[in-house]
Write a protein that holds these residues in place. Sequence first.
Motif, PDB file in Angstrom:
ATOM      1  N   ASN A  37       4.778  15.568  -1.930  1.00  0.00           N
ATOM      2  CA  ASN A  37       4.574  14.352  -1.145  1.00  0.00           C
ATOM      3  C   ASN A  37       5.943  13.747  -0.831  1.00  0.00           C
ATOM      4  N   THR A  38       5.972  12.645  -0.125  1.00  0.00           N
ATOM      5  CA  THR A  38       7.261  12.134   0.339  1.00  0.00           C
ATOM      6  C   THR A  38       8.085  11.551  -0.804  1.00  0.00           C
ATOM      7  N   GLU A  39       7.488  11.404  -1.976  1.00  0.00           N
ATOM      8  CA  GLU A  39       8.200  10.944  -3.167  1.00  0.00           C
ATOM      9  C   GLU A  39       8.469  12.131  -4.097  1.00  0.00           C
ATOM     10  N   ALA A  40       8.384  13.348  -3.563  1.00  0.00           N
ATOM     11  CA  ALA A  40       8.652  14.597  -4.304  1.00  0.00           C
ATOM     12  C   ALA A  40       7.640  14.883  -5.403  1.00  0.00           C
ATOM     13  N   LEU A  65      21.082   5.800  -3.975  1.00  0.00           N
ATOM     14  CA  LEU A  65      20.655   6.922  -4.847  1.00  0.00           C
ATOM     15  C   LEU A  65      19.571   7.752  -4.171  1.00  0.00           C
ATOM     16  N   ARG A  66      19.621   7.795  -2.862  1.00  0.00           N
ATOM     17  CA  ARG A  66      18.557   8.455  -2.094  1.00  0.00           C
ATOM     18  C   ARG A  66      18.611   9.987  -2.189  1.00  0.00           C
ATOM     19  N   PRO A  67      17.428  10.627  -2.025  1.00  0.00           N
ATOM     20  CA  PRO A  67      17.323  12.079  -2.196  1.00  0.00           C
ATOM     21  C   PRO A  67      17.349  12.934  -0.921  1.00  0.00           C
ATOM     22  N   GLU A  68      17.174  12.332   0.266  1.00  0.00           N
ATOM     23  CA  GLU A  68      16.764  13.140   1.433  1.00  0.00           C
ATOM     24  C   GLU A  68      17.708  14.285   1.787  1.00  0.00           C
ATOM     25  N   ASN A  69      19.017  14.029   1.728  1.00  0.00           N
ATOM     26  CA  ASN A  69      19.982  15.074   2.063  1.00  0.00           C
ATOM     27  C   ASN A  69      19.853  16.259   1.099  1.00  0.00           C
ATOM     28  N   LEU A 111       0.817  -1.222   0.000  1.00  0.00           N
ATOM     29  CA  LEU A 111       0.000   0.000   0.000  1.00  0.00           C
ATOM     30  C   LEU A 111       0.852   1.273   0.000  1.00  0.00           C
ATOM     31  N   PHE A 112       1.827   1.340   0.883  1.00  0.00           N
ATOM     32  CA  PHE A 112       2.633   2.554   1.054  1.00  0.00           C
ATOM     33  C   PHE A 112       3.389   2.924  -0.223  1.00  0.00           C
ATOM     34  N   GLU A 113       4.138   1.980  -0.772  1.00  0.00           N
ATOM     35  CA  GLU A 113       4.979   2.293  -1.937  1.00  0.00           C
ATOM     36  C   GLU A 113       4.131   2.667  -3.141  1.00  0.00           C
ATOM     37  N   VAL A 114       3.027   1.923  -3.306  1.00  0.00           N
ATOM     38  CA  VAL A 114       2.171   2.185  -4.460  1.00  0.00           C
ATOM     39  C   VAL A 114       1.462   3.539  -4.294  1.00  0.00           C
ATOM     40  N   THR A 115       1.177   3.896  -3.058  1.00  0.00           N
ATOM     41  CA  THR A 115       0.530   5.199  -2.818  1.00  0.00           C
ATOM     42  C   THR A 115       1.491   6.353  -3.078  1.00  0.00           C
ATOM     43  N   ILE A 116       2.699   6.281  -2.487  1.00  0.00           N
ATOM     44  CA  ILE A 116       3.575   7.463  -2.626  1.00  0.00           C
ATOM     45  C   ILE A 116       4.135   7.597  -4.037  1.00  0.00           C
ATOM     46  N   ARG A 117       4.412   6.446  -4.689  1.00  0.00           N
ATOM     47  CA  ARG A 117       5.026   6.544  -6.027  1.00  0.00           C
ATOM     48  C   ARG A 117       3.975   6.658  -7.122  1.00  0.00           C
ATOM     49  N   LEU A 118       2.964   5.743  -7.082  1.00  0.00           N
ATOM     50  CA  LEU A 118       2.022   5.702  -8.209  1.00  0.00           C
ATOM     51  C   LEU A 118       0.841   6.652  -8.017  1.00  0.00           C
ATOM     52  N   SER A 158      13.198   4.074  -8.933  1.00  0.00           N
ATOM     53  CA  SER A 158      12.440   5.138  -9.608  1.00  0.00           C
ATOM     54  C   SER A 158      12.551   6.469  -8.850  1.00  0.00           C
ATOM     55  N   PHE A 159      12.809   6.417  -7.537  1.00  0.00           N
ATOM     56  CA  PHE A 159      12.899   7.695  -6.812  1.00  0.00           C
ATOM     57  C   PHE A 159      14.125   8.508  -7.208  1.00  0.00           C
ATOM     58  N   PHE A 160      15.074   7.875  -7.904  1.00  0.00           N
ATOM     59  CA  PHE A 160      16.216   8.652  -8.393  1.00  0.00           C
ATOM     60  C   PHE A 160      15.728   9.703  -9.402  1.00  0.00           C
ATOM     61  N   ALA A 186      12.349  10.556  -9.702  1.00  0.00           N
ATOM     62  CA  ALA A 186      11.241  11.318  -9.107  1.00  0.00           C
ATOM     63  C   ALA A 186      11.741  12.358  -8.120  1.00  0.00           C
ATOM     64  N   GLU A 187      12.777  11.988  -7.356  1.00  0.00           N
ATOM     65  CA  GLU A 187      13.174  12.849  -6.234  1.00  0.00           C
ATOM     66  C   GLU A 187      14.589  13.403  -6.338  1.00  0.00           C
ATOM     67  N   THR A 188      15.560  12.477  -6.446  1.00  0.00           N
ATOM     68  CA  THR A 188      16.966  12.894  -6.319  1.00  0.00           C
ATOM     69  C   THR A 188      17.307  13.948  -7.373  1.00  0.00           C
ATOM     70  N   ALA A 211      20.910   8.017   5.836  1.00  0.00           N
ATOM     71  CA  ALA A 211      20.393   8.688   4.645  1.00  0.00           C
ATOM     72  C   ALA A 211      18.897   8.985   4.765  1.00  0.00           C
ATOM     73  N   LEU A 212      18.132   8.088   5.403  1.00  0.00           N
ATOM     74  CA  LEU A 212      16.693   8.319   5.504  1.00  0.00           C
ATOM     75  C   LEU A 212      16.368   9.420   6.514  1.00  0.00           C
ATOM     76  N   GLU A 213      17.139   9.453   7.601  1.00  0.00           N
ATOM     77  CA  GLU A 213      16.923  10.495   8.624  1.00  0.00           C
ATOM     78  C   GLU A 213      17.168  11.897   8.042  1.00  0.00           C
ATOM     79  N   ASP A 250       9.808   7.913   9.681  1.00  0.00           N
ATOM     80  CA  ASP A 250      10.125   9.197   9.032  1.00  0.00           C
ATOM     81  C   ASP A 250       8.951   9.995   8.447  1.00  0.00           C
ATOM     82  N   SER A 251       8.330   9.453   7.408  1.00  0.00           N
ATOM     83  CA  SER A 251       7.351  10.267   6.676  1.00  0.00           C
ATOM     84  C   SER A 251       6.011  10.405   7.412  1.00  0.00           C
ATOM     85  N   TYR A 252       5.813   9.648   8.503  1.00  0.00           N
ATOM     86  CA  TYR A 252       4.632   9.888   9.354  1.00  0.00           C
ATOM     87  C   TYR A 252       4.738  11.301   9.954  1.00  0.00           C
TER      88      TYR A 252
END
Length: 476
Positions: free
Chosen positions: A462-465, A376-380, A134-141, A434-436, A438-440, A323-325, A263-265
């Motif tokens: 949103n949390t996926e940018a 390939l995370r974006p948060e920083n 549910l979570f991944e499909v919600t934030i990305r799709l 895919s977040f590379f 969408a976000e990074t 990286a997530l923090e 985190d994203s809560y």
Amino acid sequence: MPTIMNRENVSTNFFTSRLFAGMIFMGILIVAGGCRGHRRTPSSSASDTDTVTAAMVKNEFRHAWRGYMRYAAGYDALRPLSKKGKNWYRRSLLMTPVDAFDTMVLMGLEKEQKEAKKLIFDSLTFDVDMEVQLFEVTIRLLGGLLSAYQWDGDERFLALAEELGKRLLPAFRSPTGMPYRMVNLRTGAVRDKVNNPAEIGTLILEFGTLSRLTGDTAYYHAARRALLALYDRRSPLGLVGSAIDVETGEWKNPTSHIGGGIDSYLEYLLKAYLLFGDPQYLRMYRESVRAVNRYLADTVGGYLWYGQADMYTGERTSTYYGALEAFFPGVLLLGGDTSRAAALQRSGFKMWQMTGIEPEKIDYRKGGITSPAYLLRPENIESAWYLWHATGERQYRLMGETFFRSIRDYCRTGSGYAYLTDVRNKTKGDDMESFFLAETLKYLYLLFAPDDLVDTGQVVFNTEAHPLRKVSPRSF
Ligand code: DMJ
């Protein structure tokens, strides 16, 4: 110029004057709590170098997308070393094209937008007997389809979003209202009753926007009920743990932190307020962050970090940061706490510099790397962009140059970008999330593009940018 559309035919110019965007952003900060008055300085304007860097980031986006189109078109993602496509589940849900689409719009990449639309409208269907997270499909799709609709105006994006939303709703049918982790898109069967705060509390921006665009309030109410049920189960100290049973409401893991799984809560408590305007969310955010700052914040050697603690006693259990923090400075900034945001970003940048590119996790007290991948995370980068956008301080663009250079030097391949399995020896791994796209690359681009590109008074990422635009309420 892209315009934002909704069913009420509200079409708004997305690009506003720099001054107007700045004023609105200041407004958000002040409303959200105690901004000490950020003032842009002349150094905040885009220099020639910044314009060149923005163009270089755009080129790298093109490079990564070309790799996907050449070797993985139609799959969820590219495997950049084996030059093949990869699916998350039995059938592709077109994760990369959907996730990447609004970055293309923002960058003005028209050919790429056409390619992505063709892939999506030719083959994306949710009528599949397949279990999804549910979570991944919600934030990305869901997030990606909604912002694609708002930025592009093509009704087919909204139709797909609505179709997906309907098929995800059964996940919320638990005794507490908190969702199960997995749901079957065709049958509605659910699985995994032990869930975590991030996967329970990171749904309201997408489900709420779907409600506002379709007029069907069921989506918003399901996500809101889940968020409130979770918040109500915080400990007397105001902290949440890492795992909770959605049928009984019993905590299964009492460790509190700000990293993956929680985190994203925290991010969505504040952003729900910014997008929907209900002050209840702001109160929930403030109370939660007060507890987080009291029990999780830690200072070692003059650097601010956030570690792990027991949600009932507040006792420190470990001292990991990663990286997530690194999303947290951006959220602190949006919530009005500029000084903590700046201090924590200084630590995040120090972590990035340990080996020239960010590790997944370090022990900030012992000083070593405990999880050596860079995914390939974006948060920083995301936090650097928020700080840049609010303060106009050049140091954040300089950080961005370091981020961009290291990603290009260590992760680029002939067919796209690869994650690193170990930042110490820079060994590449066979995945490009895919977040590379969408976000990074989006946050990197925003960091160097003209600062009025996005009207942050009207848009909440949103949390996926995915930039979701405020839509005027219809029936809630
Ligand atoms: C993304 O899918 C989202 O940013 C999520 O909130 C956390 N993990 C990845 C990026 O690291």
